[in-house]
Write an enzyme that holds these catalytic residues in place. Structure first.
Site, short mmCIF file in Angstrom:
data_model
loop_
_atom_site.label_atom_id
_atom_site.label_comp_id
_atom_site.label_asym_id
_atom_site.label_seq_id
_atom_site.Cartn_x
_atom_site.Cartn_y
_atom_site.Cartn_z
CG HIS A 21 0.88 1.20 -4.86
ND1 HIS A 21 1.98 2.20 -5.22
CD2 HIS A 21 1.94 0.88 -4.23
CE1 HIS A 21 2.95 2.58 -5.26
NE2 HIS A 21 3.06 1.63 -4.08
CB CYS A 77 -2.34 6.36 -8.91
SG CYS A 77 -1.02 7.03 -8.80
#
Length: 218
Positions: A21, A77
């Site tokens: 993440h 991301c």
């Protein structure tokens, strides 16, 4: 991350790979061109916190001495400038590119100690990187990771530009319902057909170079 660069010396080649993440937060120091810090979110981030790009740069970029090379592969991301490197390669769909100067507006030094750092990122800072468990049924697989491995395994990519072009082509074929859709489509649609995921892998470096003549070498 400190162990990776501790004691490194001329001739060493280092590799950092992260798939997980990533997120953004407002930049409080004014050293970001877009006004945001990028940050990694490790498994224990809810208790230990995230790792912001300023910290990553200070830990594994600034210490790199002359003769040492570091490659980073960041599949997350908002990962475009995750290492806060000074130059970003912006490439269009025809392979034309230019290096954008991302040196901090206030003059903060974010370069190396004479070494070379190059980073492949899963997407631009404002984008998301797809991930899914649909392929292995056990662990998540990043679209950028798959595209990078495929580029290497194809065997005929020789330069950094070749690899970046191959990765971007693979991902665009998914968006357009092309040849890889049966395998990678799930990465962009999380198992649902017809998704409109937008993701552009990027290349950043501490110094600009000709991406189509510089040979890729770990």
């Amino acid at each position: 991350m400190q162990w990776l660069v501790q004691g490194c010396q001329s001739g060493d080649s280092l590799v950092l790979y992260y798939s997980g993440h990533g997120s953004q937060q407002r930049d409080p120091t004014g050293d970001e061109v877009d006004g945001y810090d990028e940050r990694l979110c490790p498994m224990d981030f809810e208790t230990k916190g995230t790792i912001i790009d300023d910290e990553i740069n200070a830990t594994i970029v600034k210490p790199i001495p002359h003769g040492v090379k570091l490659h980073a592969i960041i599949d997350a991301c908002h990962s475009g400038t995750m290492l806060d490197l000074s130059f970003l390669c912006r490439m269009d769909r025809n392979g034309r590119y230019k290096w954008e100067d991302h040196n901090p507006p206030k003059g903060h030094f974010k370069g190396t100690n004479g070494g070379e750092v190059i980073c492949f990122s899963g997407c631009d800072d404002h984008q998301s990187s797809a991930d899914t468990t649909s392929l292995s049924k056990v662990t998540s697989t990043g679209a950028m990771t798959y595209a990078f491995i495929e580029a290497i395994e194809m065997g005929h990519v020789k330069t950094y530009g070749d690899i970046l072009t191959s990765m971007r082509t693979t991902i665009r074929k998914i968006e357009n319902g092309g040849a890889h859709s049966s395998l990678l489509g799930m990465l962009f649609t999380r198992g649902r057909h017809g998704g409109g995921w937008k993701q552009e892998p990027l290349l950043t470096a501490n110094e600009p170079f000709d991406v189509f003549t510089k040979r890729f070498s770990l």
